[in-house]
Design a protein around this motif. Structure first.
Motif, PDB file in Angstrom:
ATOM      1  N   ILE A  54       0.830  -1.204   0.000  1.00 45.35           N
ATOM      2  CA  ILE A  54       0.000   0.000   0.000  1.00 45.35           C
ATOM      3  C   ILE A  54       0.866   1.256   0.000  1.00 45.35           C
ATOM      4  N   ALA A  55       1.963   1.224   0.741  1.00 43.31           N
ATOM      5  CA  ALA A  55       2.821   2.401   0.878  1.00 43.31           C
ATOM      6  C   ALA A  55       3.971   2.415  -0.122  1.00 43.31           C
ATOM      7  N   LEU A  56       3.872   1.638  -1.173  1.00 41.28           N
ATOM      8  CA  LEU A  56       4.955   1.573  -2.154  1.00 41.28           C
ATOM      9  C   LEU A  56       5.309   2.928  -2.761  1.00 41.28           C
ATOM     10  N   PRO A  57       4.342   3.768  -3.138  1.00 46.85           N
ATOM     11  CA  PRO A  57       4.739   5.087  -3.684  1.00 46.85           C
ATOM     12  C   PRO A  57       5.529   5.939  -2.681  1.00 46.85           C
ATOM     13  N   LEU A  58       5.091   5.938  -1.410  1.00 47.83           N
ATOM     14  CA  LEU A  58       5.836   6.700  -0.401  1.00 47.83           C
ATOM     15  C   LEU A  58       7.212   6.100  -0.155  1.00 47.83           C
ATOM     16  N   ASN A  59       7.277   4.783  -0.195  1.00 50.00           N
ATOM     17  CA  ASN A  59       8.555   4.114   0.016  1.00 50.00           C
ATOM     18  C   ASN A  59       9.525   4.435  -1.129  1.00 50.00           C
ATOM     19  N   LEU A  60       9.011   4.530  -2.335  1.00 51.56           N
ATOM     20  CA  LEU A  60       9.866   4.896  -3.463  1.00 51.56           C
ATOM     21  C   LEU A  60      10.313   6.352  -3.375  1.00 51.56           C
ATOM     22  N   LEU A  61       9.423   7.229  -2.957  1.00 53.73           N
ATOM     23  CA  LEU A  61       9.780   8.650  -2.835  1.00 53.73           C
ATOM     24  C   LEU A  61      10.831   8.898  -1.756  1.00 53.73           C
ATOM     25  N   THR A  62      10.770   8.116  -0.686  1.00 49.65           N
ATOM     26  CA  THR A  62      11.726   8.311   0.415  1.00 49.65           C
ATOM     27  C   THR A  62      12.923   7.375   0.322  1.00 49.65           C
ATOM     28  N   LEU A  63      13.037   6.687  -0.811  1.00 53.71           N
ATOM     29  CA  LEU A  63      14.144   5.758  -1.058  1.00 53.71           C
ATOM     30  C   LEU A  63      14.235   4.656   0.007  1.00 53.71           C
ATOM     31  N   LEU A  65      13.086   4.704   3.162  1.00 48.90           N
ATOM     32  CA  LEU A  65      13.071   5.101   4.572  1.00 48.90           C
ATOM     33  C   LEU A  65      11.686   4.986   5.205  1.00 48.90           C
ATOM     34  N   PHE A  66      10.642   5.007   4.392  1.00 45.44           N
ATOM     35  CA  PHE A  66       9.288   4.869   4.936  1.00 45.44           C
ATOM     36  C   PHE A  66       9.048   3.475   5.500  1.00 45.44           C
ATOM     37  N   SER A  67       9.872   2.514   5.120  1.00 46.17           N
ATOM     38  CA  SER A  67       9.717   1.156   5.658  1.00 46.17           C
ATOM     39  C   SER A  67       9.996   1.125   7.161  1.00 46.17           C
ATOM     40  N   PHE A  68      10.808   2.051   7.663  1.00 47.42           N
ATOM     41  CA  PHE A  68      11.003   2.137   9.113  1.00 47.42           C
ATOM     42  C   PHE A  68       9.711   2.565   9.812  1.00 47.42           C
ATOM     43  N   ILE A  69       8.956   3.447   9.170  1.00 45.57           N
ATOM     44  CA  ILE A  69       7.663   3.865   9.725  1.00 45.57           C
ATOM     45  C   ILE A  69       6.702   2.679   9.747  1.00 45.57           C
ATOM     46  N   ILE A  70       6.705   1.893   8.690  1.00 49.17           N
ATOM     47  CA  ILE A  70       5.850   0.710   8.634  1.00 49.17           C
ATOM     48  C   ILE A  70       6.257  -0.291   9.705  1.00 49.17           C
TER      49      ILE A  70
END
Length: 106
Positions: A54-63, A65-70
């Motif tokens: 679901i958060a793939l676009p945000l994960n791509l934009l943040t290179l 780093l959004f996976s730490f939030i997940i």
């Protein structure tokens, strides 16, 4: 099988060590810590891939780093299900997520 065992042990060890450092992380009993490890492992196996998709676009934009939030979200979800353990907020969950990720890499 050994990868899951290493992940389980790193989860337990990280949460225990963080509870020694921060007063906001409270562990009521050893069984609660062990159950937290199992619940977090199950949440990571079931819900984390869905969240990452679901958060793939945000994960791509943040290179990535959004996976730490997940990861922090999954820790907070697991904390909700374990009664005798309290992580104490998003910052502690994020810190635990970062340490768990780096401990499983090494």
């Amino acid at each position: 099988m050994t990868k899951l065992l290493v992940k389980y042990l790193s989860i337990i060890l990280t949460i225990y060590l963080l509870s020694l450092i921060f007063n906001t992380i409270q562990i009521g009993s050893i069984s609660a810590l062990l159950i937290m490890g199992l619940v977090l492992l199950a949440v990571n196996l079931i819900l984390k891939p869905i969240f990452l998709l679901i958060a793939l676009p945000l994960n791509l934009l943040t290179l990535g780093l959004f996976s730490f939030i997940i990861n922090a979200w999954t820790i907070m979800i697991a904390d909700h299900f374990v009664t005798n353990l309290s992580i104490g907020g998003f910052f502690n969950a994020l810190l635990a997520a970062v340490i768990i990720v780096f401990s499983t890499i090494c």
